[in-house]
Structures are given as structure tokens and as C-alpha cells.
Design a protein around this motif. Structure first.
Motif, short mmCIF file in Angstrom:
data_model
loop_
_atom_site.label_atom_id
_atom_site.label_comp_id
_atom_site.label_asym_id
_atom_site.label_seq_id
_atom_site.Cartn_x
_atom_site.Cartn_y
_atom_site.Cartn_z
N GLN A 351 5.56 4.67 14.78
CA GLN A 351 5.31 3.71 14.16
C GLN A 351 6.57 3.55 12.99
N GLU A 352 6.66 4.50 12.43
CA GLU A 352 7.84 4.62 11.39
C GLU A 352 8.93 4.35 11.78
N ALA A 353 9.31 4.58 13.03
CA ALA A 353 10.71 4.18 13.62
C ALA A 353 10.77 2.80 14.18
N ALA A 354 9.66 2.24 14.41
CA ALA A 354 9.58 0.96 15.33
C ALA A 354 10.46 -0.06 14.72
N ASP A 355 10.42 -0.40 13.35
CA ASP A 355 11.13 -1.33 12.68
C ASP A 355 12.52 -1.15 12.25
N CYS A 356 12.98 0.14 12.53
CA CYS A 356 13.99 0.61 12.11
C CYS A 356 15.38 0.76 13.17
N CYS A 361 18.52 0.59 7.65
CA CYS A 361 17.15 0.54 7.71
C CYS A 361 16.47 1.65 7.03
N VAL A 362 15.40 1.58 6.39
CA VAL A 362 14.51 2.30 5.72
C VAL A 362 13.30 2.41 6.63
N PRO A 363 12.93 3.67 7.21
CA PRO A 363 11.72 3.77 7.85
C PRO A 363 10.54 3.37 7.00
N ARG A 364 9.49 2.73 7.90
CA ARG A 364 8.42 2.26 7.05
C ARG A 364 7.49 3.73 7.08
N TYR A 365 6.69 3.83 5.90
CA TYR A 365 5.85 5.09 5.78
C TYR A 365 4.34 4.94 6.32
N VAL A 366 3.97 5.74 6.97
CA VAL A 366 2.67 5.78 7.62
C VAL A 366 1.80 6.80 7.13
N GLU A 367 0.64 6.43 6.14
CA GLU A 367 -0.01 7.54 5.65
C GLU A 367 -1.03 8.38 6.69
N MET A 368 -0.98 9.75 6.51
CA MET A 368 -1.69 10.34 7.48
C MET A 368 -2.66 11.34 6.51
N LYS A 369 -3.91 11.39 7.03
CA LYS A 369 -4.91 12.22 6.57
C LYS A 369 -5.51 13.16 7.32
#
Length: 429
Positions: A351-356, A361-369
Motif C-alpha cells: 500500500q505504501e509503495a503503490a503510489d510511489c 515520490c514520498v511513500p504514503r503512510y499506512v497506520e498499523m495497530k
């Protein structure tokens, strides 16, 4: 076609006589003025009492495990027009609807169904015929599987319903459980019909059952099975030809069966396609993902959490990550155990690399819990507790699932904004 339309109202093997007031028969016509439905008006007290009894009475015991596959009909002409169908019987499948039914047939081709129950309405019967294919056994039509009765609303375009009925149409949109029209509470009546359907389905000797019906009644079937009341109408939307699966396991003590929700609204197209669900725009989305295959597929429940994924599990997680590429997942919640955490990590990385794609490009951050509630030990614990008399004892994780549906179905009231929320948990969920 075999019909059960005249089968007696039985709740779990015995007659229930509800206190009612003297009723006067009357006729409700659809707006097309071509179809009449004989109904009797019910008071709010009658309808509420029926709803409460349906929530409290346990399901009948079963002798062998039973799988029930629910399918909504394909796109109909009135779906395409945006017309309120209810239990009217004037719309037929479109070419797209026929194609959806054929895709569902292919999805279910490995299922060796013993019997098929269908709504008697044309759009569902045709869908059932396509999925049932060349099997020799007849399809059983059951009037209780018809779509929700919407009385004077039926046949209207949605903007016509809003213009003609005003406040009543607004209540149908925002407070369906208490919506009243022509002296009826349609959603409460629907929940009662759903419980009546389960009695007949579970009483049948078959082990694998196909049920082809409609959006609202299939919602009610899922909800009544896992213990959700009428206030959860529209939370479990069923898309055209969407498939939901419930497994019923004999109770060791011979009581109400253990119940597991196996699949929910698996669709012929992409199960995570953006846009609308059952014709309605979606504002929030929860995706339930099973962890990948583990090193010891025969591990006991107590040791399952210690398992690492094997190579097949890694490939499965990567395939799942690819499936989710069309969504911008903002948060992933997973069990802290190894296989679940590994699956979550793989999905978040994709997910973080998909738009990069570019160098800058700066990777989008996906929060994980990580949440202990998703641990197998936590999930199995509720099934060992004493259940009050008259209530279903749900299989494994259903109380957990209901809790999370309740929590996140109302997430908009908290002011939080979630693009997509993914749960990564064990295959027993």
C-alpha cells in the motif's frame, strides 16, 4: 417448482401464538396498479413483540453440520431504473444481471448443493435457475424469502417516494427499523420472516443449501443468524449476486447450533471495488482479511498464534495486497501473532509503495495497530462462557465480529475519517 408458501409459521419446532388484536383484511397495491398483496395491518406493539421473540428464541438443534450459501439476485430492470421494488414482481433480470448470475454459478461450481431455496419473485427465480444449472432436483420456492414488503412505496422512483411521502420516506432512509407505512413496520416484519426461514432451512435434511433471494431478506437472514437486531438493517448490504455463507455446527449438548459467518457479500466483480454497495454510496469500509498459510497447518488452536507463515502464506498475502491496490487503505488492525502481523506488514508495504513510482515520490503512510482482541485465545474465550437460556451460542468468533460491526458501523459519529480499515486475523474468524 415446489412451493412452501403455505407452510405454517413455526419458530424452532413449535407453534408460537402471539397476542394480537382483531384485524381487518385490506389490500395494498403497488404504484403500477397491477399487483395486489393481501396483508393485515399490525400494531406497533404486535410488530415489536414479534421482533423481540425472534431475537430470543433459539434456533432448532441440528444433527449434522450444514452450510448455507445466500445469493442475491442479479441486476434487475428496476435496479437499473432506481425504482423501489420491495416484494413487487414486475422487474426481470437485465443482460448484466444474467451475466452476474452466470459468474456466480462459476464461483459456486465446486459446491455440491443438496437443495436450493428461492424467493418466488421472477428476478430471484431466474437467478436461481442459472446458478442451479442442470441439477435434476427441483428448486423450492418459499414466500418468506420474498423481498421486504414496502406496500405503497413499491414501484416508485426514489425521488417520487421522497416527493409523495416526505417524512415517511425520510424515516425509511434514516430510521428503517421504526419505519411505518400502511399500518406496517416492514423491517420488523422482515426479521420475523427471516427467523421463520431459518427454521425451515435448518429442518431440511440437506447438508449444503443454496438460498437465492434479495438484498433486504438476505441481510435479515445474516443478521438474525449472528444475533443482530433490526437496527442493523443496511449495515450488511448485499450486492447484486453477492454471496454470503454461514456454517451451522451441531451443538455438543444438542441445543441451538453453533454458528459461523464464513463469507459476507463476496461479489462476482472485485470484492473491494470502489463506488456503491447494493446501489448505495459507501462512506466507510471494513475489509476482513485472513492471515496466510502457516508452517504447521495442523497446529492446535493454542499454538496457532506462534506459527510463522510458510512460502504459500507469503504468496497469499502478496496476492491479497495486490487485490487491495485499488483502495487506499489508511489503517490496518491485526492480531499481534506472527502470521497475522506478517500478513499485515506485507499489505502495508504494498500500500505504501503503490503510489510511489517516481524518484521524488514520498511513500504514503499506512497506520498499523496490533490488538489483543484479535488473538485466537481471546476469540475462543467467549464460547466457553455460560449463555443465558433462550439465546444462541455463537460459534467461535461471532460475538467478536458482532462487537466490531457495532463499533465500526457507527464510526462516523466519532468524527473520525477512515478511508479503508483492514483487519488481519486468523482463519478461524
Amino acid at each position: 417448482m415446489i412451493s412452501l408458501a403455505n407452510a405454517p409459521l413455526l419458530l424452532h419446532g413449535r407453534d408460537h401464538h402471539l397476542p394480537t388484536k382483531r384485524r381487518t383484511p385490506f389490500t395494498v397495491r403497488s404504484s403500477s396498479s397491477l399487483q395486489e398483496i393481501d396483508k393485515s395491518p399490525t400494531t406497533a406493539e404486535d410488530s415489536k413483540l414479534r421482533s423481540e421473540l425472534c431475537a430470543l428464541v433459539p434456533f432448532p438443534p441440528i444433527k449434522a453440520a450444514k452450510r448455507v450459501v445466500l445469493v442475491r439476485h442479479g441486476q434487475s430492470t428496476w435496479n437499473e431504473e432506481g425504482r423501489i421494488q420491495g416484494s413487487s414482481n414486475f422487474s426481470v433480470l437485465t443482460k448484466k444481471g444474467e451475466a452476474q448470475a452466470e459468474t456466480s454459478r462459476q464461483m459456486l461450481i465446486d459446491d455440491s448443493f443438496d437443495i436450493c431455496f428461492s424467493s418466488p419473485l421472477i428476478r430471484s427465480k431466474r437467478t436461481a435457475e442459472i446458478i442451479w444449472g442442470t441439477r435434476e432436483d427441483e428448486i423450492i420456492t418459499d414466500s418468506d424469502l420474498r423481498e421486504i414488503d414496502l406496500y405503497s412505496f413499491q414501484g416508485l422512483l426514489k425521488h417520487e417516494g421522497k416527493a409523495k411521502f416526505g417524512p415517511a420516506f425520510r424515516q425509511w432512509q434514516v430510521d428503517a427499523a421504526n419505519f411505518n407505512i400502511d399500518g406496517h413496520y416492514p423491517v420488523r416484519e422482515l426479521w420475523g420472516r427471516a427467523r421463520n426461514c431459518w427454521t425451515k432451512i435448518l429442518a431440511h435434511e440437506s447438508k449444503s443449501v443454496l438460498v437465492v433471494a434479495h438484498n433486504a431478506v438476505n441481510q435479515a437472514l445474516v443478521a438474525t443468524a449472528i444475533g443482530l437486531g433490526t437496527e442493523y438493517f443496511r449495515i450488511l448490504l448485499q450486492s447484486n449476486c453477492g454471496v454470503s455463507v454461514l456454517d451451522f455446527i451441531p451443538h455438543p449438548d444438542g441445543g441451538s447450533p453453533l454458528i459461523c459467518l464464513n463469507r459476507l457479500n463476496q461479489t462476482p466483480g472485485s470484492p473491494v471495488a470502489t463506488g456503491s454497495s447494493a446501489g448505495r454510496r459507501t462512506s466507510r469500509r471494513i475489509i476482513l482479511v485472513c492471515q496466510g498459510s502457516t508452517q504447521d497447518s495442523e497446529a492446535t488452536v493454542s499454538k496457532l498464534g506462534d506459527q510463522q507463515m510458510n512460502m504459500l502464506g507469503v504468496i497469499q498475502a502478496q496476492k491479497t495486497a495486490e487485490l487491495l491496490l485499488d483502495l487506499k487503505v489508511s489503517t490496518i488492525i491485526s492480531s499481534p501473532n506472527n502470521a497475522c502481523a506478517q500478513t499485515a506488514t506485507i499489505i502495508s508495504q504494498v500500500q505504501e509503495a503503490a503510489d510511489c513510482l517516481g524518484a521524488d515520490c514520498v511513500p504514503r503512510y499506512v497506520e498499523m495497530k496490533n490488538i489483543p482482541d484479535l488473538d485466537v485465545a481471546e476469540i475462543f474465550q467467549p464460547s466457553t462462557k455460560t449463555i443465558p437460556a433462550g439465546h444462541n451460542r455463537y460459534f467461535i468468533s461471532t460475538p467478536w465480529l458482532v462487537k466490531w460491526i457495532r463499533r465500526y458501523s457507527h464510526i462516523s459519529t466519532t468524527g473520525a475519517i477512515w478511508t479503508s480499515l483492514a483487519f488481519i486475523a486468523h482463519r478461524t474468524i
